[in-house]
Design a protein around this motif. Structure first.
Motif, short mmCIF file in Angstrom:
data_model
loop_
_atom_site.label_atom_id
_atom_site.label_comp_id
_atom_site.label_asym_id
_atom_site.label_seq_id
_atom_site.Cartn_x
_atom_site.Cartn_y
_atom_site.Cartn_z
N ARG A 297 0.99 -1.18 -0.17
CA ARG A 297 -0.02 0.07 0.01
C ARG A 297 0.81 1.40 -0.02
NH1 ARG A 297 -3.28 -1.10 3.55
NH2 ARG A 297 -5.18 -1.67 2.47
N ALA A 298 1.91 1.21 0.95
CA ALA A 298 2.75 2.36 0.94
C ALA A 298 3.70 2.65 -0.56
CB ALA A 298 3.73 2.25 1.99
N ILE A 299 4.00 1.58 -1.12
CA ILE A 299 4.59 1.87 -2.36
C ILE A 299 3.48 2.21 -3.57
CG2 ILE A 299 5.50 0.44 -4.33
CD1 ILE A 299 6.96 -1.49 -2.33
N ALA A 300 2.29 1.88 -3.53
CA ALA A 300 1.19 2.33 -4.26
C ALA A 300 0.95 3.65 -4.27
CB ALA A 300 0.15 1.41 -4.28
N GLU A 301 1.00 4.15 -2.75
CA GLU A 301 0.74 5.49 -2.42
C GLU A 301 1.81 6.55 -3.23
OE1 GLU A 301 -0.30 8.40 0.99
OE2 GLU A 301 -0.70 6.32 1.19
N GLU A 302 3.10 5.90 -2.82
CA GLU A 302 4.23 6.86 -3.16
C GLU A 302 4.39 6.79 -4.84
OE1 GLU A 302 9.18 6.54 -2.90
OE2 GLU A 302 7.81 5.36 -1.44
N THR A 303 3.98 5.97 -5.55
CA THR A 303 4.20 5.86 -6.92
C THR A 303 2.94 6.69 -7.33
OG1 THR A 303 4.80 3.45 -6.95
CG2 THR A 303 3.72 4.38 -8.84
#
Length: 279
Positions: free
Chosen positions: A211-217
């Motif tokens: 989820r954190a990677i998706a949000e950062e992307t």
């Protein structure tokens, strides 16, 4: 010069799995006596075990079996590694793998560490493994063991090359109704390598990281703040579709998910295990 032929060298290689130069040296030392040569190969191999510890063993095979256990079935899957494909298809190595599998089944061992201590014909699996290293001259590792119990267990073994033993092994546990689709699901698991059975099986820390990677992307792409939660959840859903078995597109019918195929059978999956040599 010792009296032996090319056929003798070939026969001894097939018998021991040792390299050509090792076989020739042993025959020279044994003055052509095959039995003495076998003993020489074994002794020299035992001395070389420590030297092989740091070497990579990424070839090998998987062996497995399924048996009734009174309450249903239990499948046992074992991965055994060697350094080269030449050894992986050697008959001595194949026989050794069958011995280790039988020990795993009979003992009820739950992992490779416990299996190493199991007794086989008066010796331990660990000592049996060391003996194979000595004879063959390669690092050999009983890498991992898995057991799967269910009302029905389906086994699928896949050869990535026709001249090698199985490199991929899959066990799929189901209830009685889903057993009718279990073989096709096992083949799907072999090809698509899911990591989890259901979305609920994915560890919370893995979900949080994705989820954190998706949000950062998404933020890096300059998407509007109010759209970010929806986009992030969509990307997280894509992660589940890739890694969760029941949410993967079914290999035989990509318009349906594995979950839908199982649901149509009226049954359910209870678990799965997949080993690929070296992975």
């Amino acid at each position: 010069m010792a009296n032996y032929t090319t056929a003798d060298i070939k026969a001894l290689r097939e018998r021991t799995g040792a390299g050509m130069m090792d076989v020739k040296k042993a025959l020279d030392e044994a003055d052509g006596d095959a039995e003495k040569a076998v003993e020489i190969i074994r002794v020299k191999g035992l001395k070389g075990i420590a030297k092989r510890e740091g070497r990579a063993a990424s070839a090998g095979l998987v062996v497995a079996t399924v048996a009734d256990d009174g309450q249903g079935q239990v499948g046992v899957l074992v991965e055994i590694n060697a350094e080269t494909d030449f050894v992986a298809k050697n008959q001595k190595f194949l026989d050794f793998a069958d011995q280790v599998l039988a020990a795993a089944v009979d003992s009820g061992a739950q992992d490779a560490e416990a299996l190493a201590e199991v007794e086989v014909d008066g010796t331990s699996v660990k000592d049996l493994t060391d003996g194979m290293q000595a004879v063959i001259g390669e690092k050999i590792v009983v890498r991992r063991l898995a057991r799967l119990s269910a009302p029905a267990v389906e086994l699928y073994l896949h050869r990535t090359s026709p001249d090698l033993p199985a490199q991929v092994g899959v066990l799929v546990g189901t209830d009685a109704k889903a057993a009718e689709v279990a073989h096709d699901v096992a083949m799907h698991v072999a090809a698509y390598a899911p990591d989890y059975l259901t979305r609920e099986d994915v560890p919370a820390e893995v979900v949080d990281k994705e989820r954190a990677i998706a949000e950062e992307t998404t933020r890096a792409e300059g998407k509007p703040d109010k759209a970010i939660p929806r986009i992030v959840e969509g990307r997280l859903g894509g992660f589940f579709k890739e890694h969760v078995l029941l949410e993967q597109a079914y290999a035989k019918d990509p318009k349906a998910t594995v979950g839908k195929i199982v649901e149509a059978s009226g049954g359910k999956l209870t678990g799965f295990v997949r080993f690929r040599v070296g992975a």
